[in-house]
Design a protein around this motif. Structure first.
Motif, PDB file in Angstrom:
ATOM      1  N   GLY A   1       7.906  -5.640  -1.111  1.00  0.00           N
ATOM      2  CA  GLY A   1       6.815  -5.323  -0.189  1.00  0.00           C
ATOM      3  C   GLY A   1       6.820  -3.832   0.081  1.00  0.00           C
ATOM      4  N   ASP A   2       5.949  -3.406   0.966  1.00  0.00           N
ATOM      5  CA  ASP A   2       5.898  -1.990   1.318  1.00  0.00           C
ATOM      6  C   ASP A   2       5.614  -1.851   2.804  1.00  0.00           C
ATOM      7  OD1 ASP A   2       2.940  -1.830   1.701  1.00  0.00           O
ATOM      8  OD2 ASP A   2       2.945  -2.368  -0.433  1.00  0.00           O
ATOM      9  N   PHE A   3       5.432  -0.606   3.262  1.00  0.00           N
ATOM     10  CA  PHE A   3       5.255  -0.357   4.694  1.00  0.00           C
ATOM     11  C   PHE A   3       4.086  -1.132   5.294  1.00  0.00           C
ATOM     12  CE2 PHE A   3       7.637   3.699   3.976  1.00  0.00           C
ATOM     13  CZ  PHE A   3       8.498   3.622   5.055  1.00  0.00           C
ATOM     14  N   LEU A   4       3.089  -1.448   4.473  1.00  0.00           N
ATOM     15  CA  LEU A   4       1.875  -2.078   5.004  1.00  0.00           C
ATOM     16  C   LEU A   4       1.709  -3.530   4.608  1.00  0.00           C
ATOM     17  CD1 LEU A   4      -0.530   0.925   4.547  1.00  0.00           C
ATOM     18  CD2 LEU A   4      -0.165  -0.297   6.686  1.00  0.00           C
TER      19      LEU A   4
ATOM     20  N   GLY B   1      24.010  16.366   4.852  1.00  0.00           N
ATOM     21  CA  GLY B   1      24.413  15.490   5.956  1.00  0.00           C
ATOM     22  C   GLY B   1      23.847  14.086   5.822  1.00  0.00           C
ATOM     23  N   TYR B   2      23.575  13.647   4.581  1.00  0.00           N
ATOM     24  CA  TYR B   2      22.922  12.347   4.315  1.00  0.00           C
ATOM     25  C   TYR B   2      23.599  11.191   5.060  1.00  0.00           C
ATOM     26  CZ  TYR B   2      21.353   8.350   1.434  1.00  0.00           C
ATOM     27  OH  TYR B   2      20.846   7.157   0.989  1.00  0.00           O
ATOM     28  N   ASP B   3      24.920  11.124   4.925  1.00  0.00           N
ATOM     29  CA  ASP B   3      25.636  10.001   5.531  1.00  0.00           C
ATOM     30  C   ASP B   3      25.455   9.989   7.056  1.00  0.00           C
ATOM     31  OD1 ASP B   3      27.165   7.954   4.320  1.00  0.00           O
ATOM     32  OD2 ASP B   3      28.820   8.578   5.626  1.00  0.00           O
TER      33      ASP B   3
ATOM     34  N   ILE C   1      12.819  -4.322   2.909  1.00  0.00           N
ATOM     35  CA  ILE C   1      11.539  -4.391   2.189  1.00  0.00           C
ATOM     36  C   ILE C   1      11.438  -3.182   1.262  1.00  0.00           C
ATOM     37  CG2 ILE C   1       9.022  -4.387   2.474  1.00  0.00           C
ATOM     38  CD1 ILE C   1       9.563  -5.937   5.117  1.00  0.00           C
ATOM     39  N   GLU C   2      11.295  -3.451  -0.044  1.00  0.00           N
ATOM     40  CA  GLU C   2      11.379  -2.383  -1.041  1.00  0.00           C
ATOM     41  C   GLU C   2      10.426  -2.684  -2.204  1.00  0.00           C
ATOM     42  OE1 GLU C   2      13.035   0.701  -1.645  1.00  0.00           O
ATOM     43  OE2 GLU C   2      11.743   0.433  -3.379  1.00  0.00           O
ATOM     44  N   PRO C   3       9.478  -1.764  -2.500  1.00  0.00           N
ATOM     45  CA  PRO C   3       8.518  -2.034  -3.576  1.00  0.00           C
ATOM     46  C   PRO C   3       9.051  -1.811  -4.988  1.00  0.00           C
ATOM     47  CG  PRO C   3       8.025   0.080  -2.533  1.00  0.00           C
ATOM     48  CD  PRO C   3       9.163  -0.534  -1.755  1.00  0.00           C
TER      49      PRO C   3
ATOM     50  N   PHE D   1      12.399  -0.545   5.872  1.00  0.00           N
ATOM     51  CA  PHE D   1      11.425  -0.279   4.804  1.00  0.00           C
ATOM     52  C   PHE D   1      11.962   0.801   3.858  1.00  0.00           C
ATOM     53  CE2 PHE D   1       8.617  -1.969   8.123  1.00  0.00           C
ATOM     54  CZ  PHE D   1       7.893  -2.891   7.377  1.00  0.00           C
ATOM     55  N   GLY D   2      11.672   0.635   2.556  1.00  0.00           N
ATOM     56  CA  GLY D   2      12.083   1.646   1.565  1.00  0.00           C
ATOM     57  C   GLY D   2      13.589   1.723   1.471  1.00  0.00           C
ATOM     58  N   VAL D   3      14.194   0.574   1.211  1.00  0.00           N
ATOM     59  CA  VAL D   3      15.650   0.393   1.234  1.00  0.00           C
ATOM     60  C   VAL D   3      16.378   1.277   0.217  1.00  0.00           C
ATOM     61  CG1 VAL D   3      17.368  -1.387   0.698  1.00  0.00           C
ATOM     62  CG2 VAL D   3      15.362  -1.971   2.066  1.00  0.00           C
ATOM     63  N   GLY D   4      15.708   1.617  -0.893  1.00  0.00           N
ATOM     64  CA  GLY D   4      16.379   2.386  -1.949  1.00  0.00           C
ATOM     65  C   GLY D   4      17.543   1.596  -2.507  1.00  0.00           C
ATOM     66  N   THR D   5      18.705   2.255  -2.640  1.00  0.00           N
ATOM     67  CA  THR D   5      19.873   1.587  -3.221  1.00  0.00           C
ATOM     68  C   THR D   5      20.708   0.847  -2.165  1.00  0.00           C
ATOM     69  OG1 THR D   5      21.124   3.633  -2.978  1.00  0.00           O
ATOM     70  CG2 THR D   5      20.053   3.257  -5.113  1.00  0.00           C
TER      71      THR D   5
ATOM     72  N   SER E   1      13.697   3.255   8.807  1.00  0.00           N
ATOM     73  CA  SER E   1      13.473   3.752   7.456  1.00  0.00           C
ATOM     74  C   SER E   1      14.051   5.157   7.339  1.00  0.00           C
ATOM     75  CB  SER E   1      11.968   3.785   7.180  1.00  0.00           C
ATOM     76  OG  SER E   1      11.747   4.304   5.901  1.00  0.00           O
ATOM     77  N   THR E   2      14.585   5.493   6.173  1.00  0.00           N
ATOM     78  CA  THR E   2      15.029   6.873   5.934  1.00  0.00           C
ATOM     79  C   THR E   2      14.419   7.389   4.636  1.00  0.00           C
ATOM     80  OG1 THR E   2      17.080   5.997   4.943  1.00  0.00           O
ATOM     81  CG2 THR E   2      17.225   6.750   7.212  1.00  0.00           C
ATOM     82  N   TYR E   3      13.948   8.621   4.686  1.00  0.00           N
ATOM     83  CA  TYR E   3      13.405   9.339   3.520  1.00  0.00           C
ATOM     84  C   TYR E   3      12.270   8.560   2.838  1.00  0.00           C
ATOM     85  CZ  TYR E   3      17.522  12.457   3.699  1.00  0.00           C
ATOM     86  OH  TYR E   3      18.489  13.370   4.076  1.00  0.00           O
TER      87      TYR E   3
ATOM     88  N   SER F   1      20.168   6.781 -10.936  1.00  0.00           N
ATOM     89  CA  SER F   1      20.840   8.061 -10.644  1.00  0.00           C
ATOM     90  C   SER F   1      20.623   8.520  -9.193  1.00  0.00           C
ATOM     91  CB  SER F   1      20.342   9.147 -11.602  1.00  0.00           C
ATOM     92  OG  SER F   1      18.950   9.359 -11.393  1.00  0.00           O
ATOM     93  N   TYR F   2      19.903   7.702  -8.407  1.00  0.00           N
ATOM     94  CA  TYR F   2      19.533   8.121  -7.048  1.00  0.00           C
ATOM     95  C   TYR F   2      20.758   8.491  -6.199  1.00  0.00           C
ATOM     96  CZ  TYR F   2      17.585   8.072  -2.366  1.00  0.00           C
ATOM     97  OH  TYR F   2      17.227   8.432  -1.079  1.00  0.00           O
ATOM     98  N   ASP F   3      21.819   7.695  -6.293  1.00  0.00           N
ATOM     99  CA  ASP F   3      22.979   7.957  -5.438  1.00  0.00           C
ATOM    100  C   ASP F   3      23.677   9.268  -5.795  1.00  0.00           C
ATOM    101  OD1 ASP F   3      22.611   5.905  -3.703  1.00  0.00           O
ATOM    102  OD2 ASP F   3      23.956   4.512  -4.733  1.00  0.00           O
TER     103      ASP F   3
ATOM    104  N   MET G   1       0.850  -1.203   0.000  1.00  0.00           N
ATOM    105  CA  MET G   1       0.000   0.000   0.000  1.00  0.00           C
ATOM    106  C   MET G   1       0.882   1.248   0.000  1.00  0.00           C
ATOM    107  SD  MET G   1      -3.197  -0.807   0.006  1.00  0.00           S
ATOM    108  CE  MET G   1      -3.985   0.676   0.595  1.00  0.00           C
ATOM    109  N   GLY G   2       0.329   2.333  -0.511  1.00  0.00           N
ATOM    110  CA  GLY G   2       1.127   3.549  -0.635  1.00  0.00           C
ATOM    111  C   GLY G   2       2.170   3.382  -1.726  1.00  0.00           C
ATOM    112  N   ARG G   3       1.816   2.557  -2.741  1.00  0.00           N
ATOM    113  CA  ARG G   3       2.811   2.250  -3.766  1.00  0.00           C
ATOM    114  C   ARG G   3       2.709   3.169  -4.984  1.00  0.00           C
ATOM    115  NH1 ARG G   3       4.908  -3.513  -4.730  1.00  0.00           N
ATOM    116  NH2 ARG G   3       5.170  -4.339  -2.643  1.00  0.00           N
TER     117      ARG G   3
END
Ligand SMILES: C[S@@+](CC[C@H](N)C(=O)[O-])C[C@H]1O[C@@H](n2cnc3c(N)ncnc32)[C@H](O)[C@@H]1O
Length: 213
Positions: free
Chosen positions: A95-98, A33-35, A73-75, A52-56, A112-114, A15-17, A1-3
């Motif tokens: 998967g996602d947060f829900l 100050g991301y790191d 967990i990453e959609p 949740f929302g692992v990204g790269t 989770s971050t961002y 290009s996210y990184d 959900m929230g996808r």
């Protein structure tokens, strides 16, 4: 959900990184100050951690230094592909947060971050109730994300994005589901957590919620 943002993250994955490193001037202040922000989350958890929302996989890499086991967990398929390229020893799940596959072990922390702002406030409420049921007393939720300390601050931040001509950032601020510290505090307290907040940059707050006995 929230996808509803998944296609955007598939496109952004390669290009996210470069964005988090500050290449995109519009988002430089968001990722300032991301790191250090990722480290602030990682240093507050141990044991078995669900991300949740692992990204790269940038936070994942730091979690692996302090945790026994990490479930990611990453959609977004594009993002999952980026994580797999890094060869990190985690269990990576679609998967996602829900909605996510059942986790076979006791969980000590959820992080989770961002990412939590991809849920509406009603979805956030459901997610927090779910996490409360998964964590034992002393278990924690540690999130770093853009949130607002007050309605005035929200207006000020939106206006300064407009004044700077940062229209993509402005559009994000207006259309994604960024919320206030007051609402987050209320939602976690209702589910039996104590909550504290620490500001990490102009946009990002660290939320640390500990499940009460
Ligand atoms: C801005 S990126 C953050 C990535 C990483 N956590 C970081 O700090 O760099 C947001 C991530 O959340 C994921 N995401 C979007 N909607 C989500 C949802 N409903 N549940 C879980 N993750 C979601 C995206 O696919 C993306 O990987």
């Amino acid at each position: 959900m929230g996808r509803e943002f998944t296609a955007l993250f598939d496109e952004w994955s390669e290009s996210y990184d470069r964005t988090v490193a500050g290449e995109d001037v519009e988002y430089r202040e968001v990722f300032a100050g991301y790191d250090r922000i990722l480290e602030a989350v990682a240093e507050r958890v141990s044991g078995t951690v669900v991300e949740f929302g692992v990204g790269t996989g940038n936070l994942t890499e730091k979690l692996l230094k302090v945790s026994e086991k990490v479930f990611g967990i990453e959609p977004s398929e594009g993002m999952r592909r980026e994580v797999l390229k890094r060869g990190l020893p985690i269990k990576l799940l679609d998967g996602d947060f829900l909605e996510f596959p059942q986790l076979p072990v006791r969980i000590d922390a959820i992080v989770s971050t961002y990412a939590f702002h991809h849920l509406t406030d009603a979805e956030k409420e459901r997610a927090i109730a779910l996490y409360s049921s998964l964590l034992a007393p002393g278990g924690r939720v540690v999130f770093a994300d853009t949130s607002f300390a007050s309605a005035e601050e929200r207006q000020e931040i939106e206006q300064s994005a407009l004044d700077a001509g940062f229209l993509n950032l402005y559009q994000d601020l207006r259309t994604e589901y960024y919320t206030s510290l007051e609402i987050l505090n209320k939602l976690f307290m209702e589910q039996g957590f104590t909550v504290s907040f620490t500001r990490l940059n102009r946009y990002v707050w660290l939320l640390e919620a500990v499940k009460l006995g």
